[in-house]
Design a protein around this motif. Structure first.
Motif, PDB file in Angstrom:
ATOM      1  N   LYS A 220     -35.361 -13.076   2.713  1.00  8.34           N
ATOM      2  CA  LYS A 220     -36.419 -12.156   2.277  1.00  8.34           C
ATOM      3  C   LYS A 220     -36.552 -10.988   3.241  1.00  8.34           C
ATOM      4  O   LYS A 220     -37.484 -10.194   3.138  1.00  8.34           O
ATOM      5  N   MET A 221     -35.597 -10.908   4.194  1.00  6.99           N
ATOM      6  CA  MET A 221     -35.683  -9.819   5.163  1.00  6.99           C
ATOM      7  C   MET A 221     -35.236  -8.508   4.523  1.00  6.99           C
ATOM      8  O   MET A 221     -34.305  -8.485   3.723  1.00  6.99           O
ATOM      9  N   PRO A 222     -35.882  -7.396   4.925  1.00  6.42           N
ATOM     10  CA  PRO A 222     -35.397  -6.092   4.449  1.00  6.42           C
ATOM     11  C   PRO A 222     -33.951  -5.875   4.921  1.00  6.42           C
ATOM     12  O   PRO A 222     -33.531  -6.436   5.933  1.00  6.42           O
ATOM     13  N   ARG A 303     -37.036   3.762  -6.587  1.00  2.00           N
ATOM     14  CA  ARG A 303     -38.181   2.968  -6.996  1.00  2.00           C
ATOM     15  C   ARG A 303     -37.742   1.671  -7.664  1.00  2.00           C
ATOM     16  O   ARG A 303     -38.305   1.215  -8.645  1.00  2.00           O
ATOM     17  N   LYS A 304     -36.689   1.099  -7.100  1.00  3.81           N
ATOM     18  CA  LYS A 304     -36.167  -0.176  -7.595  1.00  3.81           C
ATOM     19  C   LYS A 304     -35.794  -1.028  -6.399  1.00  3.81           C
ATOM     20  O   LYS A 304     -35.483  -0.512  -5.338  1.00  3.81           O
ATOM     21  N   THR A 305     -35.765  -2.318  -6.625  1.00  7.01           N
ATOM     22  CA  THR A 305     -35.313  -3.178  -5.541  1.00  7.01           C
ATOM     23  C   THR A 305     -33.807  -3.028  -5.392  1.00  7.01           C
ATOM     24  O   THR A 305     -33.109  -2.588  -6.314  1.00  7.01           O
ATOM     25  N   LEU A 306     -33.284  -3.373  -4.223  1.00  9.21           N
ATOM     26  CA  LEU A 306     -31.855  -3.220  -3.961  1.00  9.21           C
ATOM     27  C   LEU A 306     -31.053  -4.093  -4.919  1.00  9.21           C
ATOM     28  O   LEU A 306     -31.343  -5.271  -5.100  1.00  9.21           O
ATOM     29  N   VAL A 524     -51.549  12.594   6.734  1.00 11.77           N
ATOM     30  CA  VAL A 524     -50.573  11.918   5.898  1.00 11.77           C
ATOM     31  C   VAL A 524     -50.964  10.443   5.760  1.00 11.77           C
ATOM     32  O   VAL A 524     -51.526   9.841   6.674  1.00 11.77           O
ATOM     33  N   SER A 525     -50.686   9.904   4.592  1.00 11.25           N
ATOM     34  CA  SER A 525     -51.064   8.520   4.310  1.00 11.25           C
ATOM     35  C   SER A 525     -50.206   7.551   5.103  1.00 11.25           C
ATOM     36  O   SER A 525     -49.146   7.900   5.609  1.00 11.25           O
ATOM     37  N   HIS A 526     -50.670   6.301   5.188  1.00  7.87           N
ATOM     38  CA  HIS A 526     -49.872   5.296   5.895  1.00  7.87           C
ATOM     39  C   HIS A 526     -48.637   4.922   5.082  1.00  7.87           C
ATOM     40  O   HIS A 526     -47.725   4.297   5.590  1.00  7.87           O
ATOM     41  N   ASP A 527     -48.614   5.324   3.792  1.00  7.30           N
ATOM     42  CA  ASP A 527     -47.503   4.956   2.915  1.00  7.30           C
ATOM     43  C   ASP A 527     -47.112   6.159   2.069  1.00  7.30           C
ATOM     44  O   ASP A 527     -47.229   6.145   0.850  1.00  7.30           O
ATOM     45  N   PRO A 528     -46.647   7.232   2.700  1.00 10.48           N
ATOM     46  CA  PRO A 528     -46.476   8.485   1.955  1.00 10.48           C
ATOM     47  C   PRO A 528     -45.377   8.425   0.900  1.00 10.48           C
ATOM     48  O   PRO A 528     -45.395   9.217  -0.042  1.00 10.48           O
ATOM     49  N   TRP A 529     -44.421   7.521   1.027  1.00  4.27           N
ATOM     50  CA  TRP A 529     -43.301   7.503   0.086  1.00  4.27           C
ATOM     51  C   TRP A 529     -43.490   6.458  -1.004  1.00  4.27           C
ATOM     52  O   TRP A 529     -42.612   6.266  -1.824  1.00  4.27           O
ATOM     53  N   ASP A 530     -44.617   5.750  -0.963  1.00 12.73           N
ATOM     54  CA  ASP A 530     -44.813   4.618  -1.876  1.00 12.73           C
ATOM     55  C   ASP A 530     -43.640   3.637  -1.713  1.00 12.73           C
ATOM     56  O   ASP A 530     -42.899   3.354  -2.644  1.00 12.73           O
ATOM     57  N   ALA A 531     -43.511   3.133  -0.490  1.00 15.32           N
ATOM     58  CA  ALA A 531     -42.324   2.373  -0.111  1.00 15.32           C
ATOM     59  C   ALA A 531     -42.507   0.873  -0.296  1.00 15.32           C
ATOM     60  O   ALA A 531     -43.496   0.435  -0.875  1.00 15.32           O
ATOM     61  N   ARG A 532     -41.538   0.098   0.180  1.00 15.75           N
ATOM     62  CA  ARG A 532     -41.439  -1.287  -0.246  1.00 15.75           C
ATOM     63  C   ARG A 532     -41.595  -2.308   0.875  1.00 15.75           C
ATOM     64  O   ARG A 532     -41.789  -3.485   0.591  1.00 15.75           O
ATOM     65  N   TRP A 560     -44.326  -3.874  -1.422  1.00 11.34           N
ATOM     66  CA  TRP A 560     -44.311  -3.379  -2.796  1.00 11.34           C
ATOM     67  C   TRP A 560     -45.089  -4.330  -3.714  1.00 11.34           C
ATOM     68  O   TRP A 560     -45.942  -3.903  -4.508  1.00 11.34           O
ATOM     69  N   HIS A 561     -44.824  -5.623  -3.559  1.00  4.92           N
ATOM     70  CA  HIS A 561     -45.477  -6.592  -4.430  1.00  4.92           C
ATOM     71  C   HIS A 561     -46.942  -6.787  -4.051  1.00  4.92           C
ATOM     72  O   HIS A 561     -47.768  -7.054  -4.909  1.00  4.92           O
ATOM     73  N   MET A 562     -47.253  -6.603  -2.761  1.00  2.97           N
ATOM     74  CA  MET A 562     -48.673  -6.644  -2.371  1.00  2.97           C
ATOM     75  C   MET A 562     -49.433  -5.523  -3.054  1.00  2.97           C
ATOM     76  O   MET A 562     -50.530  -5.702  -3.550  1.00  2.97           O
ATOM     77  N   LYS A 563     -48.800  -4.330  -3.073  1.00  8.36           N
ATOM     78  CA  LYS A 563     -49.441  -3.191  -3.730  1.00  8.36           C
ATOM     79  C   LYS A 563     -49.642  -3.496  -5.207  1.00  8.36           C
ATOM     80  O   LYS A 563     -50.680  -3.190  -5.781  1.00  8.36           O
ATOM     81  N   LYS A 564     -48.634  -4.126  -5.809  1.00 12.76           N
ATOM     82  CA  LYS A 564     -48.729  -4.496  -7.221  1.00 12.76           C
ATOM     83  C   LYS A 564     -49.929  -5.403  -7.459  1.00 12.76           C
ATOM     84  O   LYS A 564     -50.625  -5.317  -8.455  1.00 12.76           O
TER      85      LYS A 564
END
Lengths: 658, 323
Positions: A220-222, A303-306, A524-532, A560-564
């Protein structure tokens, strides 16, 4: 002390005298500036003694920018000299020194610190840790690297540059053919910097294996964390070989042993083997983290998972394994015989398989995605076609029989620049544009970023594409000039023009840093790119303890899933507990200074002075052994205060992409 | 980006038009077999480039973000076993397609080319030094510097070594390159299809004089070659030991021709041969370090008498080979 002090400065050449004056003026300006603005205390407390992985990472990156500048100047001088046939801008000796330092600096003091810098900043955040496993060792890593880099960099004005190529092949690099002390710098400075790198490797292996947030299993590591782990393993496997090779080189040059000499039974082939046993894995040490950066950037902006995460992991492990068994392809022409050359042709070509898998996985990550052309993403996009050119020419070079016609020509030089510049430099730029807001709390200007991108990519192609053809026409590397009758002139001129465009691109990047530092919006936001990934879950710039509460990971792309699920900004203050943090230490900086001084004396073959200075190293080790400082605690109140400041302004910040 | 890239390529083409690429114009069977291999690889590589570039352009264009896609959520997609197997297997097949001719060519290049298997080769010893090429014809008893004449259409075997640094012998029109190394012998079979002049050079960096370390290979008709040999024998000066030691100093030389070869005194390929280095001659600019002179250096053999030599050898204590 055995050093003729009146002889240590290299003089004569107006270019060198100019540099000496510039260096003195810069040092004076820095000292005066720090004194005038009363910044000495700030510098010492906040930077020189820091053990914070983010600040250490920033110092690495800053060193990388500086060294890019130095290595780039070397490159431009080479391009100027070869722009026309039979030019007399540089003489042979000067040219030899310049391509040697260009190679060493670009690989070891530009690519490495850029990537290790990004690893430092990002990896602990990505795995939800508060720092690396051994923060003080991390600081020591940086300072040893810096010490080695500075020692190497003064060579051209103090004592003379190394001049035997970045590969430093024996017997040329030995005392029999290079009696000046220039190549001592190579042996000693790289040894000091290499120690730092080896420690970084150990540190990141332990950090990644032991300090992941609860729930983050290996799979589950990036991807950037994965590539950092594998890179660290290659570092630990390969760097000791270089350590030994450099030690033997030092004995040969300083004490008259004959491991690699012509006389008394030395073997020049031994050096070539040891060098590339380290040197080829080294190429993958710089390329794998870059692959990780591209994976993060491409997933975020598609905007997709790898795509094919598992096969990506298998690929990097496969590349790491193969990287250790291909070193002979650097000297097929040494006549080891067709069986040996066949074996290494096959292993080398096989690297194309996992690499190809990665390319297709990246392409299919973008398929069905929504591709956003931010500057970071542009670098990742440009990487694909450019790197494919580097890759296919690599396969051509891998075929040993064909290599007999490419070896040591500019075809080879073009190939490795097509691999290393798209593979590493594009990745570093992508990573910097992407993570800049996380490091500094403001973004790099996107418009300037795009100028930077286009100039750099076009300049790069114009510089290096002609070199493929020059190589096929018979132009060899490392030759300071060529005849007018050779017919090489037009392509060399095109290449020189390209290098100017390339340099302008880099200048725009430096200007962008300056401009953004002065004028960029700070909200700037803590998540400016809407990242994962997890690093985007915490403040920008990141508070020194990273996470108020260590997050729990349930799946890949955890943030990403936390944001979801809408659970990102909810921080229950009752969950906050006091945080244990390591204390700053001046010891790593002290070690860099004594290592630097010892190294300097060794370079000048002042053995007694070096032995005396080395006592300073032992003293540092003793002090460290009796260091009982276990760090300190951050109080719950302080954490609450810090967290409220950035979480409250959240409504008024700007996201860059939507 | 693609268009600009194409523009760059288009801009380069006229530059390439007028010039010839020696690697693609082989003048002998060894070079020709490599060119065939290279051409084979280029087709495969072009295929890879075309497929990846096309896929890349298609995907980036089709799935780019557009204003009307704002807020659209791309699908969750973790991979595809079938696709991943496909793009693992196809590269493996390409690697196999490249490996077979590579290995075959590798083995072929170590042997005389087809049609010359039973011919007795003309043996020429190549000795590279800083910064010149020395060619010895033991059969003809001739030595040349910086040029080598060979009969066309005849099998030539170069036995190569170095008197100094590691260098690389490359005549791209005739054959691929190989290193020359001190106390080491490498061999290269060469045939020139027809008479002509071919450029050769060192490709392995070896210090200040590297850029100009070039030589000419002149392929002649057998009659011309014979005539040249006879001419040399009548007109060229005799090579003496002193003259030879002078040749080995780190200098640039023009073309030289001698009767007799240096092989009578030393063959640098012999693992027990003397080392012909003199670090003092490589002193350049910058701070100078300590140098170490060894007992197996040629200087010692000429200055020491026999007893000193023996004393030196017993001092060194280690194994010393035949004297």
């Amino acid at each position: 002390m055995g050093i003729k002090w009146n002889e240590i400065f290299v003089g004569g050449d107006p270019l060198l005298v100019g540099s000496q004056i510039a260096i003195v003026l810069t040092v004076v300006a820095i000292v005066v500036g720090l004194t005038y603005f009363k910044k000495w205390g700030w510098l010492w407390r906040e930077w020189l003694t820091t053990v914070d992985h983010k600040k250490i990472g920033i110092m690495y990156i800053l060193s990388g920018v500086l060294m890019f500048f130095r290595g780039g100047i070397d490159g431009l001088l080479m391009k100027a000299q070869t722009a026309r046939p039979e030019m007399n801008f540089l003489d042979a000796q000067h040219y030899n020194e310049i391509f040697t330092t260009h190679g060493v600096i670009m690989i070891l003091f530009m690519a490495m610190p850029f990537l290790i810098g990004l690893m430092n900043v990002v990896v602990p955040l990505q795995i939800g840790a508060r720092d690396v496993a051994f923060p003080q060792l991390n600081a020591l890593s940086f300072w040893l690297f810096f010490s080695g880099a500075m020692l190497f960099n003064i060579s051209f004005v103090v004592g003379g540059s190394p001049d035997a190529g970045w590969t430093s092949y024996f017997p040329l690099a030995g005392k029999e053919f290079s009696p000046g002390i220039g190549n001592n710098y190579y042996a000693i400075a790289l040894q000091i910097a290499g120690l730092g790198t080896l420690m970084t490797g150990i540190n990141f292996i332990v950090t990644i294996l032991k300090m992941r947030a609860p729930g983050m299993t290996l799979m589950k590591m990036p991807m950037f964390t994965w590539t950092t782990l594998i890179t660290s393993i290659i570092i630990v496997a390969a760097f000791p070989i270089f350590t030994v090779a450099l030690a033997l080189m030092t004995f040969d040059r300083l004490y008259g042993t004959h491991f690699f000499t012509l006389s008394s039974g030395g073997s020049d082939m031994l050096w070539a083997n040891l060098f590339w046993l380290w040197g080829h894995p080294e190429v993958y040490i710089v390329i794998l983290p870059a692959f990780g950066i591209f994976s993060e950037v491409i997933a975020t902006f598609s905007r997709k998972t790898l795509f094919g995460y598992t096969s990506m992991v298998v690929s990097i492990v496969g590349i790491a394994f193969l990287s250790m068994i291909v070193w002979v392809h650097h000297f097929y022409t040494m006549d080891a015989g067709p069986a040996v050359n066949s074996f290494f042709s096959i292993t080398t070509m096989l690297i194309a398989v996992p690499t190809g898998v990665k390319i297709f996985n990246w392409l299919f990550t973008m398929r069905k995605g929504r591709i956003q052309f931010t500057t970071a993403m542009l670098w990742a996009l440009a990487f694909v076609p450019n790197f494919v050119i580097g890759g296919v020419t690599g396969v051509m070079l891998a075929m040993a029989a064909a290599d007999y016609q490419y070896h040591n020509t500019l075809f080879l030089v073009a190939h490795f620049h097509y691999v290393l510049i798209p593979g590493v430099v594009f990745a570093v730029f992508a990573g910097l544009y992407y993570w800049w807001p996380k490091m500094f709390g403001f973004m790099l200007n996107e418009k300037l970023g795009k100028y930077h991108f286009w100039l750099f990519v076009i300049g790069f192609n114009v510089t290096f594409m002609p070199m493929f053809f020059l190589g096929l026409k018979g132009a060899v590397r490392r030759a300071y000039t060529y005849s007018a009758e050779s017919g090489f002139a037009p392509l060399f001129l095109v290449s020189a023009i390209g290098s100017i465009i390339l340099a302008i691109g880099f200048a725009v990047f430096c200007y962008n840093i300056y401009w953004s530092f002065r004028y960029a919006k700070r909200n700037v936001s803590h998540d400016p790119w809407d990242a994962r990934t997890l690093e985007w879950m915490t403040a920008s710039p990141v508070q020194f303890y990273n996470f108020a509460v260590v997050p729990e990971v349930k799946q890949l792309d955890a943030f990403w899933h936390m944001k979801k699920r809408g659970e990102t900004l909810t921080l229950k203050e009752s969950d906050i507990k006091k945080i244990h943090m390591p204390s700053n230490s001046g010891l790593p900086f002290y070690m860099a200074v004594v290592f630097g001084i010892t190294g300097f004396f060794l370079v000048f073959e002042a053995h007694i002075a070096a032995a005396v200075a080395a006592i300073g190293i032992v003293i540092g080790l003793v002090i460290r052994s009796f260091d009982y400082n276990d760090g300190y605690y951050v109080s719950v109140d302080e954490i609450k205060r810090t967290e409220r400041t950035w979480r409250n302004v959240e409504g008024g910040t700007e996201n860059h992409v939507g | 980006m693609k268009r600009l890239f194409a523009l760059v390529i288009a801009g380069l083409l006229p530059l390439l038009g007028g010039c010839e690429m020696v690697v693609f114009q082989p003048q002998g069977p060894a070079a020709r077999s490599i060119t065939e291999l290279i051409n084979w690889s280029i087709w495969w590589m072009l295929l890879v480039v075309v497929v990846v570039f096309a896929l890349f352009a298609y995907i980036v264009w089709k799935y780019r973000d557009r204003p009307e896609r704002q807020g659209e959520e791309p699908p969750e997609e973790h991979g595809s076993t079938v696709l991943e197997i496909v793009w693992t297997v196809i590269p493996i097949l390409i690697v196999i397609a490249l490996t077979i001719p590579t290995v075959r060519t590798l083995y072929d290049l170590e042997k005389p080319p087809k049609g010359y298997e039973n011919e007795k080769p003309l043996v020429i010893h190549v000795t590279s030094a800083d910064w010149k090429w020395i060619f010895s014809y033991p059969e003809q008893n001739i030595e040349t510097v910086n040029y080598v004449n060979i009969p066309a259409n005849r099998l030539v075997l170069f036995k190569m070594t170095s008197a100094s640094t590691m260098q690389s012998f490359w005549v791209p029109a005739l054959a691929g390159q190989k290193y020359t190394m001190n106390k080491m012998e490498t061999e290269l079979y060469v045939v020139a299809d027809r008479p002509g002049s071919y450029e050769g050079r060192n490709t392995n960096f070896n210090g200040r004089g590297y850029a100009h370390m070039q030589f000419e290979v002149l392929a002649q008709t057998p009659q011309e070659f014979e005539k040249w040999v006879q001419e040399v024998k009548q007109t060229a000066p005799k090579l003496t030991k002193e003259k030879y030691e002078q040749l080995l100093l780190p200098t640039h030389l023009g073309r030289l021709t001698f009767v007799d070869t240096h092989l009578q005194w030393v063959n640098h390929a012999d693992p027990h041969s003397k080392t012909y280095t003199n670090p003092e001659l490589y002193r350049g600019h910058g701070y100078q370090g300590k140098i170490f002179i060894r007992e197996d250096n040629y200087k010692n053999s000429s200055t020491c008498n026999d007893e000193e030599q023996k004393a030196l050898e017993s001092d060194s204590g280690g194994e010393h080979h035949g004297h």
